[in-house]
Design a protein around this motif. Structure first.
Motif, PDB file in Angstrom:
ATOM      1  N   VAL A   1       0.840  -1.203   0.000  1.00  0.00           N
ATOM      2  CA  VAL A   1       0.000   0.000   0.000  1.00  0.00           C
ATOM      3  C   VAL A   1       0.875   1.253   0.000  1.00  0.00           C
ATOM      4  N   GLU A   2       1.942   1.243   0.794  1.00  0.00           N
ATOM      5  CA  GLU A   2       2.843   2.390   0.861  1.00  0.00           C
ATOM      6  C   GLU A   2       3.508   2.645  -0.493  1.00  0.00           C
ATOM      7  N   LEU A   3       3.981   1.569  -1.138  1.00  0.00           N
ATOM      8  CA  LEU A   3       4.641   1.727  -2.434  1.00  0.00           C
ATOM      9  C   LEU A   3       3.663   2.174  -3.511  1.00  0.00           C
ATOM     10  N   LYS A   4       2.432   1.672  -3.469  1.00  0.00           N
ATOM     11  CA  LYS A   4       1.424   2.120  -4.437  1.00  0.00           C
ATOM     12  C   LYS A   4       1.180   3.620  -4.279  1.00  0.00           C
ATOM     13  N   ALA A   5       1.100   4.089  -3.042  1.00  0.00           N
ATOM     14  CA  ALA A   5       0.884   5.518  -2.802  1.00  0.00           C
ATOM     15  C   ALA A   5       2.068   6.339  -3.308  1.00  0.00           C
ATOM     16  N   LEU A   6       3.281   5.867  -3.065  1.00  0.00           N
ATOM     17  CA  LEU A   6       4.468   6.580  -3.543  1.00  0.00           C
ATOM     18  C   LEU A   6       4.516   6.612  -5.072  1.00  0.00           C
ATOM     19  N   MET A   7       4.150   5.502  -5.701  1.00  0.00           N
ATOM     20  CA  MET A   7       4.141   5.448  -7.159  1.00  0.00           C
ATOM     21  C   MET A   7       3.070   6.377  -7.727  1.00  0.00           C
ATOM     22  N   ALA A   8       1.904   6.419  -7.095  1.00  0.00           N
ATOM     23  CA  ALA A   8       0.835   7.309  -7.555  1.00  0.00           C
ATOM     24  C   ALA A   8       1.264   8.765  -7.420  1.00  0.00           C
TER      25      ALA A   8
ATOM     26  N   LYS B   1       3.757   9.607 -10.161  1.00  0.00           N
ATOM     27  CA  LYS B   1       3.160   9.694 -11.499  1.00  0.00           C
ATOM     28  C   LYS B   1       2.532  11.052 -11.780  1.00  0.00           C
ATOM     29  N   THR B   2       2.321  11.866 -10.749  1.00  0.00           N
ATOM     30  CA  THR B   2       1.714  13.175 -10.970  1.00  0.00           C
ATOM     31  C   THR B   2       2.716  14.185 -11.498  1.00  0.00           C
ATOM     32  N   GLY B   3       3.989  13.931 -11.354  1.00  0.00           N
ATOM     33  CA  GLY B   3       5.015  14.864 -11.802  1.00  0.00           C
ATOM     34  C   GLY B   3       5.372  14.665 -13.259  1.00  0.00           C
ATOM     35  N   ALA B   4       6.338  15.460 -13.714  1.00  0.00           N
ATOM     36  CA  ALA B   4       6.825  15.335 -15.078  1.00  0.00           C
ATOM     37  C   ALA B   4       7.513  13.986 -15.246  1.00  0.00           C
ATOM     38  N   ALA B   5       7.235  13.324 -16.348  1.00  0.00           N
ATOM     39  CA  ALA B   5       7.777  11.989 -16.631  1.00  0.00           C
ATOM     40  C   ALA B   5       7.432  11.030 -15.501  1.00  0.00           C
ATOM     41  N   GLY B   6       6.250  11.177 -14.949  1.00  0.00           N
ATOM     42  CA  GLY B   6       5.828  10.430 -13.776  1.00  0.00           C
ATOM     43  C   GLY B   6       5.899   8.927 -13.867  1.00  0.00           C
ATOM     44  N   PRO B   7       5.313   8.298 -14.887  1.00  0.00           N
ATOM     45  CA  PRO B   7       5.371   6.833 -14.957  1.00  0.00           C
ATOM     46  C   PRO B   7       6.796   6.285 -14.990  1.00  0.00           C
ATOM     47  N   VAL B   8       7.680   6.993 -15.673  1.00  0.00           N
ATOM     48  CA  VAL B   8       9.076   6.541 -15.757  1.00  0.00           C
ATOM     49  C   VAL B   8       9.730   6.651 -14.382  1.00  0.00           C
ATOM     50  N   VAL B   9       9.522   7.783 -13.722  1.00  0.00           N
ATOM     51  CA  VAL B   9      10.107   7.995 -12.397  1.00  0.00           C
ATOM     52  C   VAL B   9       9.555   6.972 -11.413  1.00  0.00           C
TER      53      VAL B   9
ATOM     54  N   GLU C   1       8.407   3.937 -11.982  1.00  0.00           N
ATOM     55  CA  GLU C   1       8.963   2.604 -12.243  1.00  0.00           C
ATOM     56  C   GLU C   1      10.431   2.518 -11.841  1.00  0.00           C
ATOM     57  N   VAL C   2      11.190   3.562 -12.134  1.00  0.00           N
ATOM     58  CA  VAL C   2      12.615   3.534 -11.808  1.00  0.00           C
ATOM     59  C   VAL C   2      12.827   3.582 -10.297  1.00  0.00           C
ATOM     60  N   ALA C   3      12.079   4.445  -9.622  1.00  0.00           N
ATOM     61  CA  ALA C   3      12.298   4.642  -8.189  1.00  0.00           C
ATOM     62  C   ALA C   3      11.692   3.533  -7.338  1.00  0.00           C
ATOM     63  N   TYR C   4      10.486   3.081  -7.683  1.00  0.00           N
ATOM     64  CA  TYR C   4       9.768   2.163  -6.800  1.00  0.00           C
ATOM     65  C   TYR C   4       9.385   0.828  -7.441  1.00  0.00           C
ATOM     66  N   GLY C   5       9.642   0.665  -8.719  1.00  0.00           N
ATOM     67  CA  GLY C   5       9.187  -0.532  -9.429  1.00  0.00           C
ATOM     68  C   GLY C   5       9.734  -1.829  -8.860  1.00  0.00           C
ATOM     69  N   ASN C   6      11.042  -1.895  -8.625  1.00  0.00           N
ATOM     70  CA  ASN C   6      11.639  -3.130  -8.112  1.00  0.00           C
ATOM     71  C   ASN C   6      11.189  -3.438  -6.691  1.00  0.00           C
ATOM     72  N   ASP C   7      11.086  -2.398  -5.857  1.00  0.00           N
ATOM     73  CA  ASP C   7      10.605  -2.621  -4.485  1.00  0.00           C
ATOM     74  C   ASP C   7       9.171  -3.123  -4.498  1.00  0.00           C
ATOM     75  N   TYR C   8       8.361  -2.572  -5.383  1.00  0.00           N
ATOM     76  CA  TYR C   8       6.962  -2.996  -5.491  1.00  0.00           C
ATOM     77  C   TYR C   8       6.868  -4.454  -5.928  1.00  0.00           C
ATOM     78  N   LEU C   9       7.643  -4.822  -6.939  1.00  0.00           N
ATOM     79  CA  LEU C   9       7.644  -6.214  -7.392  1.00  0.00           C
ATOM     80  C   LEU C   9       8.125  -7.153  -6.297  1.00  0.00           C
ATOM     81  N   SER C  10       9.148  -6.754  -5.569  1.00  0.00           N
ATOM     82  CA  SER C  10       9.673  -7.574  -4.482  1.00  0.00           C
ATOM     83  C   SER C  10       8.633  -7.743  -3.369  1.00  0.00           C
TER      84      SER C  10
END
Length: 147
Positions: free
Chosen positions: A76-83, A86-94, A96-105
């Motif tokens: 839940v925490e990682l989903k909130a951080l990812m959301a 995503k509101t910033g510039a280049a959000g989806p990329v940021v 995935e790069v910042a939180y994608g691996n932690d979320y998958l783990s």
């Protein structure tokens, strides 16, 4: 006589490199978009490569309950951080790069903990007993009030 030496139209060989560069940049952007689109799809699939398969093997049901709660909170925490990212510039990329691996783990750990929970049949322990024991009677107050 010198009129035939002055070009009246732009030379096509000079315009060609500009078009080639534009096409190369457009192709590069398209490939980058496809690659990042593939990364976005990774978060839907949970792989066992992100967690030790024997991590929860020696846990009892109480420890598994705690681990499952912690994993759910982390997801839940990682989903909130990812959301938020995503509101910033280049959000989806940021995101995935910042939180994608932690979320998958975290999702892989949650899936593994759920599998061990089911394998150990901890669901039966999670239910309260059908007839709870009666509450003990209150002891009489041994102190007397002075009047």
């Amino acid at each position: 006589m010198t009129d035939h030496l002055i070009p009246t139209e732009p030379i096509s060989c000079l315009a060609r490199p500009r078009n080639v560069r534009r096409r190369a940049v457009a192709l590069g952007l398209l490939l980058a978009g496809l690659a990042l689109g593939g990364c976005a799809q990774l978060s839907e699939n949970v792989s066992g490569a992100f967690v030790d398969p024997a991590k929860y093997d020696l846990y009892n049901c109480a420890q598994l309950r705690t681990a499952r709660t912690e994993n759910a909170n982390r997801i839940v925490e990682l989903k909130a951080l990812m959301a938020k990212a995503k509101t910033g510039a280049a959000g989806p990329v940021v995101a995935e790069v910042a939180y994608g691996n932690d979320y998958l783990s975290a999702r892989a750990q949650a899936k593994l903990a759920d599998e061990v929970w089911a394998r150990n049949r901890c669901d039966s322990e999670a239910l309260p007993p059908a007839n709870p024991p009666p509450a003990p009677a209150a002891a009489p107050d041994s102190r007397k009030r002075k009047q």
